[in-house]
Write a protein that holds these residues in place. Structure first.
Motif, PDB file in Angstrom:
ATOM      1  N   SER A  67       0.855  -1.172   0.000  1.00  0.00           N
ATOM      2  CA  SER A  67       0.000   0.000   0.000  1.00  0.00           C
ATOM      3  C   SER A  67       0.895   1.226   0.000  1.00  0.00           C
ATOM      4  N   ASP A  69       0.709   5.438   0.832  1.00  0.00           N
ATOM      5  CA  ASP A  69      -0.139   6.518   1.342  1.00  0.00           C
ATOM      6  C   ASP A  69      -0.258   7.697   0.382  1.00  0.00           C
ATOM      7  N   GLU A  80      -9.032   6.073   1.227  1.00  0.00           N
ATOM      8  CA  GLU A  80      -8.203   4.976   1.725  1.00  0.00           C
ATOM      9  C   GLU A  80      -7.030   4.768   0.786  1.00  0.00           C
ATOM     10  N   ASN A  81      -5.967   4.179   1.314  1.00  0.00           N
ATOM     11  CA  ASN A  81      -4.813   3.855   0.481  1.00  0.00           C
ATOM     12  C   ASN A  81      -5.174   2.763  -0.519  1.00  0.00           C
ATOM     13  N   GLU A  82      -4.643   2.883  -1.735  1.00  0.00           N
ATOM     14  CA  GLU A  82      -4.810   1.801  -2.697  1.00  0.00           C
ATOM     15  C   GLU A  82      -3.987   0.610  -2.226  1.00  0.00           C
ATOM     16  N   VAL A  83      -4.572  -0.575  -2.275  1.00  0.00           N
ATOM     17  CA  VAL A  83      -3.865  -1.806  -1.931  1.00  0.00           C
ATOM     18  C   VAL A  83      -3.590  -2.545  -3.230  1.00  0.00           C
ATOM     19  N   HIS A  84      -2.355  -2.986  -3.405  1.00  0.00           N
ATOM     20  CA  HIS A  84      -1.937  -3.664  -4.626  1.00  0.00           C
ATOM     21  C   HIS A  84      -0.807  -4.630  -4.285  1.00  0.00           C
TER      22      HIS A  84
END
Length: 94
Positions: A67, A69, A80-84
């Motif tokens: 992730s 910020d 929200e933070n992108e999750v990848h």
């Protein structure tokens, strides 16, 4: 090189992260790894203590859940933070 728009995270262009109980196949398999590279192999299959930092690894690609910020996405819960999936590299050997 960016992934195809259908399989990449929208902001980063990194591998998309997903897990689905409705579609149980190898693409949704993740494992927990120790953050300590010297004991990572030996600690596989051990119980993880509450509050202990961990790495979450996608089994088919061996890429870790990540992730950033700086990459914010808006949803019903706010920003929200992108999750990848992305292996952040350091000078440490692991």
């Amino acid at each position: 090189m960016k992934h195809s728009p259908t399989i990449c995270a929208p902001l980063s262009g990194n591998q998309i992260a997903f897990m689905s109980a409705a579609r149980a196949d190898a693409n949704g398999v993740w494992v927990i790894d120790s953050v300590e590279p010297n004991t990572r192999f030996e600690s596989q299959g051990e119980i993880v203590k509450v509050g202990e930092p961990v790495l979450i690894r996608h089994v088919p690609t061996c890429v870790y859940l990540a992730s950033c910020d700086k990459l914010k996405t808006k949803n019903d819960f706010g920003a929200e933070n992108e999750v990848h999936c992305f292996n952040h590299q350091t000078n440490n050997k692991s």
